[in-house]
Design a protein around this motif. Sequence first.
Motif, PDB file in Angstrom:
ATOM      1  N   SER A  82    -100.592  27.075 -35.357  1.00 41.22           N
ATOM      2  CA  SER A  82    -101.281  25.796 -33.926  1.00 41.22           C
ATOM      3  C   SER A  82    -101.465  24.130 -34.828  1.00 41.22           C
ATOM      4  CB  SER A  82    -102.668  26.149 -33.552  1.00 41.22           C
ATOM      5  OG  SER A  82    -103.903  26.989 -34.780  1.00 41.22           O
ATOM      6  N   THR A 133     -93.001  31.908 -31.266  1.00 48.09           N
ATOM      7  CA  THR A 133     -93.234  31.931 -33.042  1.00 48.09           C
ATOM      8  C   THR A 133     -93.012  33.755 -33.646  1.00 48.09           C
ATOM      9  OG1 THR A 133     -94.838  31.372 -34.537  1.00 48.09           O
ATOM     10  CG2 THR A 133     -95.549  32.144 -32.731  1.00 48.09           C
ATOM     11  N   PRO A 171     -97.425  34.220 -35.662  1.00 48.87           N
ATOM     12  CA  PRO A 171     -98.850  33.438 -34.776  1.00 48.87           C
ATOM     13  C   PRO A 171    -100.006  33.706 -36.008  1.00 48.87           C
ATOM     14  CG  PRO A 171     -98.985  35.461 -33.987  1.00 48.87           C
ATOM     15  CD  PRO A 171     -97.859  35.437 -34.891  1.00 48.87           C
ATOM     16  N   SER A 224    -103.281  33.951 -28.444  1.00 52.60           N
ATOM     17  CA  SER A 224    -102.142  33.325 -28.726  1.00 52.60           C
ATOM     18  C   SER A 224    -102.897  32.026 -29.240  1.00 52.60           C
ATOM     19  CB  SER A 224    -101.335  33.461 -27.449  1.00 52.60           C
ATOM     20  OG  SER A 224    -101.765  32.699 -26.541  1.00 52.60           O
ATOM     21  N   THR A 225    -101.320  31.658 -30.256  1.00 46.49           N
ATOM     22  CA  THR A 225    -101.322  30.854 -30.815  1.00 46.49           C
ATOM     23  C   THR A 225    -101.205  29.681 -29.360  1.00 46.49           C
ATOM     24  OG1 THR A 225     -99.985  31.809 -32.130  1.00 46.49           O
ATOM     25  CG2 THR A 225     -99.942  29.067 -31.694  1.00 46.49           C
ATOM     26  N   ASP A 255     -97.496  33.537 -26.111  1.00 49.69           N
ATOM     27  CA  ASP A 255     -96.734  32.927 -27.280  1.00 49.69           C
ATOM     28  C   ASP A 255     -95.321  34.283 -26.659  1.00 49.69           C
ATOM     29  OD1 ASP A 255     -98.778  32.096 -28.151  1.00 49.69           O
ATOM     30  OD2 ASP A 255     -98.869  33.010 -30.168  1.00 49.69           O
TER      31      ASP A 255
END
Length: 335
Positions: A60, A88, A91, A97-98, A115
């Motif tokens: 991130s 991704t 993560p 989620s990212t 994601d």
Amino acid sequence: MKHLVNMGKITAAITAVEGFVPDNVVTNEDLSKFVDTSDEWITTRTGIKERRYLKEGASSDMAAAAVKKLLAKKNIDPLEIDLVIVGTVTPDYPFPSTANVVCDKVGMKNAWGFDLIAACSGFIYGLTTGAQFIESGKHKKVIVIGVDKMTSILDFSDRTTCVIFGDGAGAVLLEPNEEGLGVIDSILRSDGAGRNYLLQPAGGSLNPASHDTVDNHMHYVKQEGQQVFKFAVTNMAEVSAEIMEKNNLTSEDVTWLVPHQANLRIIDATANRMGLPKEKVMINIQRYGNTTAGTLPLCLWDYEKQLRKGDVLILSAFGGGFTWGAVYVKWAYNS
Ligand code: UT7
């Protein structure tokens, strides 16, 4: 007449691209000090000379850094962003989620996101998905990110795999276009029968983390290189030729091949199948290695200054899953 086909239809144009790679450069020479390998082996087998390793932080952080630069470049308020898609396999967490984390770090408070797990095809899957939300009229500003911190899942006792990967992130902004520019077509494929050739075996619901999974190195990326190579060479080349045929594009019409950067030999095979000379192929594998979902937006970022409005780009990838595909993009701006 070809250029009139899309008149009146809303397409999703890439209106900006940005990238982020960590400062920390790790050369083949550096690697050979703690891995049983050599610059000669890595260079001749893959084309890689160096890669970047993120020392601190998560996927991130790299994604947020790329997005912040993207918004600053376009002078866009983070609150204007509608949707964020993050391709991704690394993560920050299994959940949330990212995309959630990136939205928070950048202040994109009006955006939703998710994601998308498609390994090296993460960016083309994400680009195709994001484009749908623009084409439908549902959203006006969509960000598609490809990011991986591959060092978080590298096994440095596995010399066939650890030498090829690196860390990095790239991001593009998608906006509506009425001139027929942007994402024109895509062909996406998957074959789960290939899942055991390239995967991270543990950490999911099949093999939750345990002492055994850690002891057996199951939280690292595993690859049967020769098998993956065989499928990658054939499928990436075929799907790239197929999207050209489907859209009546000759090798003369194609300005750039934007290939996933896994191995220079796979890139060469794809370019040959498409009838393209080396000058039309984006290559930066020698500097970043394989950043998984990051490779394609990082290529666009590196070559942005050379791109012209109307250029025909074929983005093409193959990765774990197996997943693969090609996307036909008409570039929308001069920088
Ligand atoms: O991005 C997602 C998709 N991934 C790909 O597209 C990757 C596809 N695969 C590949 O690119 C290649 O298979 C690799 C680059 C991963 C490996 O190259 P290869 O030509 O397939 O090598 P190999 O695994 O068949 O190994 C050949 C030899 C072996 O030695 P012997 O058995 O011939 O004596 C390996 O032990 O090279 C040896 N070797 C190494 N030597 C020095 C393997 N890794 C290394 C290393 N340094 N890092």
